[in-house]
Design a protein around this motif. Structure first.
Motif, short mmCIF file in Angstrom:
data_model
loop_
_atom_site.label_atom_id
_atom_site.label_comp_id
_atom_site.label_asym_id
_atom_site.label_seq_id
_atom_site.Cartn_x
_atom_site.Cartn_y
_atom_site.Cartn_z
N MET A 1 12.08 76.77 -50.41
CA MET A 1 12.03 76.94 -49.23
C MET A 1 13.52 77.54 -48.84
SD MET A 1 12.04 73.96 -46.42
CE MET A 1 12.76 74.08 -44.91
N LYS A 2 13.75 78.24 -48.01
CA LYS A 2 14.87 79.19 -47.94
C LYS A 2 15.46 78.71 -46.88
CE LYS A 2 16.71 83.84 -47.06
NZ LYS A 2 16.50 85.37 -46.89
N THR A 3 16.93 78.55 -46.94
CA THR A 3 17.42 77.92 -45.71
C THR A 3 18.12 78.85 -44.94
OG1 THR A 3 19.78 78.29 -47.14
CG2 THR A 3 18.54 76.26 -47.24
N THR A 4 17.95 78.58 -43.68
CA THR A 4 18.61 79.27 -42.43
C THR A 4 19.83 79.56 -42.48
OG1 THR A 4 18.14 77.87 -40.84
CG2 THR A 4 16.34 79.06 -41.31
N LYS A 5 20.33 80.74 -41.99
CA LYS A 5 21.93 80.69 -41.49
C LYS A 5 22.13 79.78 -40.37
CE LYS A 5 22.46 83.39 -44.92
NZ LYS A 5 22.85 82.98 -46.09
N LYS A 6 23.14 78.84 -40.26
CA LYS A 6 23.37 78.01 -39.13
C LYS A 6 24.74 78.34 -38.46
CE LYS A 6 20.69 74.26 -40.84
NZ LYS A 6 20.40 72.87 -40.91
N TYR A 7 25.54 78.78 -39.43
CA TYR A 7 27.07 78.70 -38.78
C TYR A 7 27.59 80.13 -38.81
CZ TYR A 7 26.26 73.94 -39.33
OH TYR A 7 25.75 72.63 -39.26
N GLY A 8 26.71 81.24 -39.15
CA GLY A 8 27.35 82.64 -39.30
C GLY A 8 27.55 82.94 -40.57
N LYS A 9 27.34 84.15 -40.83
CA LYS A 9 27.42 84.35 -42.39
C LYS A 9 29.04 84.09 -43.04
CE LYS A 9 27.36 88.70 -44.97
NZ LYS A 9 27.62 90.15 -45.08
N LYS A 10 30.10 84.16 -42.20
CA LYS A 10 31.38 83.89 -43.03
C LYS A 10 31.36 82.31 -42.97
CE LYS A 10 34.28 87.75 -41.55
NZ LYS A 10 35.28 88.19 -40.94
N GLY A 11 30.81 81.64 -41.82
CA GLY A 11 30.68 79.98 -41.84
C GLY A 11 30.08 79.52 -43.05
N ASP A 12 28.72 80.04 -43.07
CA ASP A 12 27.86 79.64 -44.34
C ASP A 12 28.48 79.79 -45.52
OD1 ASP A 12 25.99 78.73 -42.23
OD2 ASP A 12 24.79 80.62 -42.51
N LEU A 13 28.97 80.97 -45.84
CA LEU A 13 29.76 81.36 -47.05
C LEU A 13 30.79 80.25 -47.48
CD1 LEU A 13 30.00 83.18 -49.43
CD2 LEU A 13 31.52 84.52 -48.13
N ALA A 14 31.68 80.07 -46.61
CA ALA A 14 32.93 79.25 -46.71
C ALA A 14 32.19 77.81 -46.90
CB ALA A 14 33.89 79.19 -45.57
#
Length: 152
Positions: A1-14
């Motif tokens: 199951m692929k996770t969805t981006k929740k906090y924006g690209k930079k937020g999710d990366l951090a």
């Protein structure tokens, strides 16, 4: 199951970086503490002996800043190390209001006996990375830490 981006690209990366950094840090701390326990010392006691062994005598305040501990906690650690005759308090030649902590002969011997073995333990814990990767990660973590230091 692929996770969805929740906090924006930079937020999710951090956040992903933070989770991996925290998990790795916690794991290496647990494994390092296991090794330290074999020397019949607590992690803070080991840290004080290590600091004094590498940097020489220093005030309790300086040790606190090196080990990121409060003065109250450090007093207990220093008291216990003094009871075991690993350290001694001596008058500070530069400031009569403060005391310098230094290793005793027994403390120097303890440091010399345990630190090479502990260094090997840490080497083994980092063996999952190549030498080049260790250097790169070390440089990146230093850059991150220095950048964050100004926020404190």
């Amino acid at each position: 199951m692929k996770t969805t981006k929740k906090y924006g690209k930079k937020g999710d990366l951090a956040l992903s970086l933070w989770v991996k950094l925290a998990r790795a840090s916690d794991t290496i701390a647990i494994l390092s503490a296991r090794d330290i326990a074999t020397y019949n010392l607590t992690v803070p006691q080991f840290g004080v002996i290590e600091s004094l062994g590498h940097l020489g005598p220093m005030t309790v305040g300086k040790i606190c800043s090196k080990k990121l501990m409060t003065g109250g906690n450090m007093t207990v650690v220093v008291d216990n190390l003094e009871k075991e005759k690993y350290i001694e308090r001596v008058a500070n030649p530069d400031d009569r209001r403060s005391t310098v902590i230094k290793l005793t002969h027994k403390g120097e011997k303890k440091f010399a006996e345990m630190f090479p073995s502990h260094a090997k333990c840490i080497e083994d814990l980092c063996a999952g990375l190549t030498e080049s990767e260790q250097k790169e990660l070390s440089a990146l973590l230093k850059k991150l830490g220095v950048g964050l230091k100004e926020r404190i």
